[in-house]
Design an enzyme around this catalytic site. Structure first.
Site, PDB file in Angstrom:
ATOM      1  N   CYS A  74       0.838  -1.211   0.000  1.00 39.49           N
ATOM      2  CA  CYS A  74       0.000   0.000   0.000  1.00 39.49           C
ATOM      3  C   CYS A  74       0.868   1.254   0.000  1.00 39.49           C
ATOM      4  O   CYS A  74       1.460   1.612   1.022  1.00 39.49           O
ATOM      5  CB  CYS A  74      -0.917  -0.036   1.219  1.00 39.49           C
ATOM      6  N   CYS A  77      -0.045   4.010   2.488  1.00 35.91           N
ATOM      7  CA  CYS A  77       0.352   3.614   3.848  1.00 35.91           C
ATOM      8  C   CYS A  77       1.791   4.029   4.140  1.00 35.91           C
ATOM      9  O   CYS A  77       2.116   4.520   5.227  1.00 35.91           O
ATOM     10  CB  CYS A  77       0.223   2.099   4.023  1.00 35.91           C
TER      11      CYS A  77
END
Length: 314
Positions: A74, A77
């Site tokens: 991700c 993230c």
């Protein structure tokens, strides 16, 4: 973030009951500590797992715990985490940050109903409070943390974690600077402008077709754009009622992947691919390849899924 009673925001959506009876580590009399007695350097920021999350619930009775649900694949993230760590460090032990890899800890991902990541929640006195989803600017995170501390104080959670032994943050600990087009993409993601983020990543790929980070980032942006307005329950109902409806299956696969349920997403699309006539398979194969890039070609789950796809092709 509003200031309801702890748990009110997520009540009915998050079930932490199965985690509450896990070992709680040291008693409160010994002072709050991270799970498994981690070293002072990791007192404020530490990884937690399905197995030791009960200790984090216990810790939240003394000091508010921010929970960062993330995954290695991700990209947003990876940009948000340094912001969270920086601001937690600035608060000098009034908050701690528990990091949860949703791929490695599916029970926690399911408990928090992580439909997309990054997902950031807090625990106050053992109860969950929703903070935000997605990569957000530092100023917004700072404001959310201020409100969280106010909420915690209202419920008597005002302890701190001793940080005298923790090393001071240095410039070397900051995330490395992104290439200009990648930074432009991230700034656009922060602003919720997924079209502009996609354009930046596409330009990066035009300049360097081997830019794997840009390729993964582009897939991630497309994924975020597709899931932002989807309702998980409605999507699952639609997919269940129409097993061969490609778009309905795409929607659930996207939501599964965004929530960290990578194997489920791949299995759904591979089952669909196997069930469709040869002439209808191309869009499913293209979506699988895009999701493979988001997760990363070296990931074991991608390797397994690629193997099954190859067996269906030949």
């Amino acid at each position: 973030m509003s200031t309801p009673a702890p748990g009110a925001v997520l009540r009915g959506a998050v079930d932490l009951s199965s985690l509450k009876n896990r070992p709680a580590g040291q008693s409160p009399a010994a002072g709050p500590t991270p799970p498994d007695g981690q070293a002072p350097a990791s007192r404020l920021v530490f990884d937690v797992t399905d197995a030791d999350f009960g200790q984090v619930l216990e810790l939240s009775k003394t000091v508010p715990v921010v929970v960062d649900l993330w995954a290695e694949w991700c990209e947003p993230c990876k940009q948000l985490s340094p912001i969270l760590e920086k601001l937690v460090a600035e608060l000098g032990g009034r908050l701690v940050l528990a990091k949860v890899d949703v791929d490695a800890n599916p029970q926690l991902a399911q408990s928090f109903r992580a439909q997309s990541i990054p997902l950031v929640v807090a625990l106050v006195a053992g109860q969950p409070v929703q903070l935000f989803t997605g990569a957000v600017p530092e100023a917004q995170v700072r404001e959310v943390f201020t409100q969280l501390l106010q909420l915690a104080a209202q419920h008597g959670v005002t302890g701190t974690i001793p940080v005298d032994a923790a090393p001071e943050a240095t410039g070397e600990e900051q995330a490395p600077a992104l290439p200009p087009l990648h930074q432009a993409a991230f700034d656009a993601i922060e602003a919720g402008d997924y079209a502009a983020a996609a354009t930046a990543y596409e330009q990066a790929l035009t300049e360097n077709p081997r830019d794997e980070d840009a390729k993964a980032g582009l897939g991630q942006v497309h994924l975020l754009a597709r899931v932002q307005h989807l309702d998980l329950a409605a999507a699952r109902a639609a997919a269940a009622s129409a097993p061969r409806d490609i778009q309905a299956q795409f929607d659930v696969a996207d939501l599964d992947l965004a929530g960290g349920h990578v194997d489920d997403a791949f299995a759904r699309l591979l089952d669909l691919f196997a069930d469709l006539p040869s002439d209808d398979r191309a869009p499913v194969r293209e979506r699988l390849l895009e999701l493979f890039a988001v997760v990363g070609d070296a990931d074991a789950r991608v390797i397994r899924a690629r193997g099954r796809l190859a067996s269906l092709l030949f």
